[in-house]
Design a protein around this motif. Structure first.
Motif, PDB file in Angstrom:
ATOM      1  N   ILE A   1      17.255 -52.297   6.751  1.00  0.00           N
ATOM      2  CA  ILE A   1      18.854 -52.191   6.478  1.00  0.00           C
ATOM      3  C   ILE A   1      19.234 -53.247   6.494  1.00  0.00           C
ATOM      4  O   ILE A   1      19.570 -53.956   7.258  1.00  0.00           O
TER       5      ILE A   1
ATOM      6  N   HIS B   1      17.895 -42.392  -2.811  1.00  0.00           N
ATOM      7  CA  HIS B   1      19.284 -42.031  -2.540  1.00  0.00           C
ATOM      8  C   HIS B   1      20.507 -43.143  -3.021  1.00  0.00           C
ATOM      9  O   HIS B   1      19.877 -44.043  -2.901  1.00  0.00           O
TER      10      HIS B   1
ATOM     11  N   LEU C   1      11.496 -49.510   7.403  1.00  0.00           N
ATOM     12  CA  LEU C   1      12.723 -49.512   6.697  1.00  0.00           C
ATOM     13  C   LEU C   1      13.532 -50.907   7.137  1.00  0.00           C
ATOM     14  O   LEU C   1      13.596 -51.131   8.400  1.00  0.00           O
TER      15      LEU C   1
ATOM     16  N   ALA D   1      17.451 -50.221   2.501  1.00  0.00           N
ATOM     17  CA  ALA D   1      18.819 -49.781   2.411  1.00  0.00           C
ATOM     18  C   ALA D   1      19.750 -51.018   2.326  1.00  0.00           C
ATOM     19  O   ALA D   1      19.667 -51.891   3.056  1.00  0.00           O
TER      20      ALA D   1
ATOM     21  N   TYR E   1      19.290 -46.588  -1.256  1.00  0.00           N
ATOM     22  CA  TYR E   1      18.147 -46.497  -0.672  1.00  0.00           C
ATOM     23  C   TYR E   1      16.881 -46.427  -1.541  1.00  0.00           C
ATOM     24  O   TYR E   1      16.674 -45.706  -2.201  1.00  0.00           O
TER      25      TYR E   1
ATOM     26  N   SER F   1      13.334 -39.180   3.964  1.00  0.00           N
ATOM     27  CA  SER F   1      12.630 -40.577   4.256  1.00  0.00           C
ATOM     28  C   SER F   1      11.555 -40.648   5.140  1.00  0.00           C
ATOM     29  O   SER F   1      11.907 -40.162   6.272  1.00  0.00           O
TER      30      SER F   1
ATOM     31  N   SER G   1      10.033 -52.404  -2.277  1.00  0.00           N
ATOM     32  CA  SER G   1      10.251 -51.274  -1.662  1.00  0.00           C
ATOM     33  C   SER G   1       8.898 -50.332  -1.503  1.00  0.00           C
ATOM     34  O   SER G   1       9.032 -49.537  -0.989  1.00  0.00           O
TER      35      SER G   1
ATOM     36  N   VAL H   1      22.577 -43.524   8.686  1.00  0.00           N
ATOM     37  CA  VAL H   1      22.596 -45.005   8.440  1.00  0.00           C
ATOM     38  C   VAL H   1      23.945 -45.438   7.997  1.00  0.00           C
ATOM     39  O   VAL H   1      24.580 -44.652   6.823  1.00  0.00           O
TER      40      VAL H   1
ATOM     41  N   THR I   1      17.690 -37.668   6.092  1.00  0.00           N
ATOM     42  CA  THR I   1      18.294 -39.049   6.508  1.00  0.00           C
ATOM     43  C   THR I   1      19.843 -38.778   5.867  1.00  0.00           C
ATOM     44  O   THR I   1      19.711 -38.100   4.799  1.00  0.00           O
TER      45      THR I   1
ATOM     46  N   MET J   1      23.371 -41.474   4.474  1.00  0.00           N
ATOM     47  CA  MET J   1      23.792 -42.694   4.500  1.00  0.00           C
ATOM     48  C   MET J   1      25.478 -42.689   4.369  1.00  0.00           C
ATOM     49  O   MET J   1      25.881 -41.686   3.710  1.00  0.00           O
TER      50      MET J   1
ATOM     51  N   ASP K   1      10.654 -49.704   2.852  1.00  0.00           N
ATOM     52  CA  ASP K   1      11.943 -49.024   2.479  1.00  0.00           C
ATOM     53  C   ASP K   1      13.170 -50.070   2.677  1.00  0.00           C
ATOM     54  O   ASP K   1      13.211 -50.487   3.611  1.00  0.00           O
TER      55      ASP K   1
ATOM     56  N   SER L   1      12.566 -46.647  -2.019  1.00  0.00           N
ATOM     57  CA  SER L   1      11.441 -46.278  -1.303  1.00  0.00           C
ATOM     58  C   SER L   1      10.282 -46.234  -2.359  1.00  0.00           C
ATOM     59  O   SER L   1      10.585 -45.403  -3.424  1.00  0.00           O
TER      60      SER L   1
END
Length: 284
Positions: free
Chosen positions: A24, A90, A22, A64, A82, A120, A58, A151, A125, A127, A62, A84
């Motif tokens: 971010i 999401h 992942l 974000a 997000y 995830s 992705s 996150v 998870t 956000m 992943d 994936s």
């Protein structure tokens, strides 16, 4: 935006090559933060072809990131997305839009109205976007949904700089965010991944300090800026930091301190309804 998209691809590919699952990015990472009346100009739907490279990427890692998201009825949201497996996993629309001091978000953005958990890579998870974390309701809602990873993407400016080299304190905003993230991680028994932007925009300094905090509140990893002491130069530029997170640590913390098990959501709902009734039943 084209340059920002290129930067997203470069940094995410670097993270993927180093084995990350992942990657971010900060709040409004595709556009920059101080947008004001440019918000409609940089707003996109998730079907925008310019996002296609991120959807493709992705499938390897992943992602974000932050963007201005346009709804079907042409409202504009400060959103965390997000991706994936080549799909949208999401979307979180920022609920609390700061409009005080240097912040002016309510003039340009619509406010989100929900906080949802999603799964995830086996992790429950959630956000949040920047100011959301400062209101107890939003991390609490993720907490009672049992998330293992929160996150929070942010565009936090540096404030409270102390020039006294003898002081034990550093950048005030860095200290405040660190205290907040550690507290949320500990009371929720979850990991908190905080990603803040760096550099200058229109004369405003963004201090970075991205970090991951463990379910016991300890620091797993921190980028430059997370702990700035007085008299030291302020950090500049982008930095990629890596953290390993482990669901067993969440399990261990929640067994040692079973706050989620003992949380009385029905009690909270009753008391909130009582408070709301009292607030709305007055003569004025």
């Amino acid at each position: 935006m084209e340059a920002n998209l290129d930067l997203h691809r470069d940094l995410a590919e670097q993270a993927a090559a180093d084995g990350a699952g992942l990657c971010i990015f900060p709040e409004l990472s595709l556009t920059g933060y101080l947008l004001k009346d440019l918000v409609p100009e940089v707003s996109m739907t998730l079907q925008d072809p310019r996002l296609a490279p991120l959807f493709d990427l992705s499938r390897r890692i992943d992602l974000a990131f932050g963007m201005v998201l346009q709804s079907e009825d042409f409202r504009h949201y400060n959103a965390a997305v997000y991706l994936s497996g080549g799909e949208v996993a999401h979307v979180h629309r920022k609920v609390y839009l700061p409009t005080y001091g240097m912040f002016d978000e309510q003039r340009y953005f619509a406010a989100g109205d929900r906080v949802r958990a999603f799964v995830s890579d086996g992790f429950a998870t959630g956000m949040l976007v920047c100011e959301d974390l400062w209101h107890l309701s939003t991390p609490y809602l993720l907490f009672v949904q049992g998330v293992s990873l929160m996150v929070c993407i942010s565009a936090g400016p540096g404030r409270g700089v102390l020039a006294d080299p003898e002081s034990e304190r550093g950048l005030g905003s860095a200290e405040s965010w660190g205290d907040l993230c550690r507290t949320v991680a500990q009371f929720s028994g979850s990991y908190v991944a905080y990603c803040n932007r760096t550099g200058y925009e229109d004369g405003v300094y963004f201090w970075g300090g991205s970090a991951v905090y463990a379910p016991d509140g300890s620091t797993v990893v921190a980028a430059e800026g997370a702990e700035v002491t007085a008299g030291e130069p302020l950090p500049q530029g982008n930095q990629v930091v890596f953290a390993d997170i482990d669901a067993r640590e969440v399990e261990r913390q929640r067994q040692m301190t079973p706050l989620l098990r003992d949380e009385k959501v029905d009690f909270t709902l009753r008391e909130l309804e009582r408070v709301w009734d009292e607030r709305t039943s007055g003569p004025y």
